[in-house]
Design a protein around this motif. Structure first.
Motif, PDB file in Angstrom:
ATOM      1  N   ILE A  95      38.132  36.476  48.709  1.00 37.27           N
ATOM      2  CA  ILE A  95      37.287  37.319  47.670  1.00 37.27           C
ATOM      3  C   ILE A  95      36.213  36.778  48.295  1.00 37.27           C
ATOM      4  CG2 ILE A  95      37.668  35.214  46.303  1.00 37.27           C
ATOM      5  CD1 ILE A  95      36.685  36.760  43.978  1.00 37.27           C
ATOM      6  N   LEU A 145      38.765  41.905  48.011  1.00 37.15           N
ATOM      7  CA  LEU A 145      37.970  42.309  46.717  1.00 37.15           C
ATOM      8  C   LEU A 145      36.533  41.238  46.965  1.00 37.15           C
ATOM      9  CD1 LEU A 145      39.175  40.284  43.491  1.00 37.15           C
ATOM     10  CD2 LEU A 145      40.191  40.142  45.656  1.00 37.15           C
ATOM     11  N   THR A 271      36.340  46.633  45.182  1.00 34.87           N
ATOM     12  CA  THR A 271      38.035  46.660  45.802  1.00 34.87           C
ATOM     13  C   THR A 271      38.410  47.786  46.649  1.00 34.87           C
ATOM     14  OG1 THR A 271      39.007  47.741  43.730  1.00 34.87           O
ATOM     15  CG2 THR A 271      38.589  45.308  43.728  1.00 34.87           C
ATOM     16  N   ALA A 281      45.859  39.846  44.864  1.00 40.25           N
ATOM     17  CA  ALA A 281      44.448  40.426  44.809  1.00 40.25           C
ATOM     18  C   ALA A 281      44.040  41.090  43.268  1.00 40.25           C
ATOM     19  CB  ALA A 281      44.298  41.099  45.842  1.00 40.25           C
TER      20      ALA A 281
END
Length: 297
Positions: A95, A145, A271, A281
């Motif tokens: 992330i 993401l 995303t 995720a």
């Protein structure tokens, strides 16, 4: 060709460094270098140009990178197809995070996520290019993401959801000429020595647009990539800046003044399409959405 070789190659390609790539996959550098060299021999091409201080991908490496990512995605989906049989979420999530996420305590979100899904490994990545760097990484598949702010361009294939917005405020010393004002206009900053954030930051984009709209070009000798240094420069009388209201509250010795025409700074979740996201995720994205909903509510 082994999945492990592809994982090492992609890590080095993303980091443009064998040492950082090795750290990312938690393997010694010599093992990564050996695996990539073996992959190049098997393919019969050179994937990296090692002739300079910083390695770069060759033309063959750039072409191979897209296919390597697709192969790793397919392998991930194959693994996830049987996760329901052992009933616990597992895997790895990368992330992209920001220097500031406003009113959200990202470490607290990650702590709750870890307790709920202890078999999921979470890797954090910050980008020197700010939100622009994260968006490019989500678009090319190297991130699943990311939290971003006010992007100038939204790459194709990237889904954006606004999670939170808050106003920017003017940050100055208590003895500054504007410190006692309830509100100021952008035009009041014409004579300021203004501290800018790095290109690619959402705060920088908002400020630059506001100055351009007001036909202003303040003196900006400082360009900074973190909030603490920015506050330090303000504290020592070296300039003033615009900053999210929630961040200004951290610096209680400085004065935050509202703008007459608010500039709204947004935090967005970026995303890829759901079919390109792992189950882990998707769970992380849901956890972030719930947290932002609670803060906004």
């Amino acid at each position: 060709m082994e999945i492990r070789q592809l994982e090492y190659f992609v890590a080095v390609a993303d980091e443009l460094s064998f040492s950082r790539g090795a750290a990312r996959v938690h393997v010694v550098q010599s093992a990564v270098s050996t695996a990539v060299s073996k992959l190049e021999r098997e393919l019969g091409v050179t994937l990296f140009d090692r002739s300079k201080l910083r390695i770069t991908l060759t033309a063959a490496g750039i072409t191979f990178l897209a296919e390597a990512r697709a192969t790793l995605d397919a392998a991930r989906r194959a693994r996830e197809s049987v996760t329901g049989f052992h009933g616990r979420l597992s895997g790895t999530v990368e992330i992209g995070i920001l220097q500031s996420s406003g009113a959200i305590d990202v470490p607290a979100v990650l702590g709750r996520f870890h307790r709920a899904h202890p078999l999921v490994s979470v890797r954090l990545r910050q980008s020197t290019a700010g939100s622009a760097g994260h968006l490019a990484a989500v678009a090319d598949g190297s991130l699943e993401l990311a939290l971003v702010t006010l992007p100038d361009k939204r790459p194709r294939g990237v889904t954006m959801q606004v999670l939170l917005d808050e106003p920017l405020v003017f940050l100055c010393r208590p003895d500054h000429r504007l410190a006692d004002r309830e509100q100021i206009a952008i035009t009041d900053l014409a004579a300021e020595t203004f501290i800018r954030f790095t290109t690619g930051w959402g705060i920088r984009t908002l400020a630059d647009r506001a100055f351009a709209d007001a036909d202003l070009e303040p003196v900006s000798p400082y360009e900074v990539g973190d909030l603490a240094t920015t506050a330090g420069l303000v504290r020592h009388g070296l300039g003033t800046t615009l900053i999210p209201a929630s961040e200004a509250a951290r610096f209680s010795d400085l004065r935050a003044v509202s703008l007459e025409s608010p500039l709204l700074w947004q935090v967005l979740l970026a995303t890829p399409p759901p079919d390109r996201m792992s189950a882990a995720a998707r769970a992380m994205a849901d956890a972030l959405r719930r947290t932002f909903e609670n803060v906004a509510g």
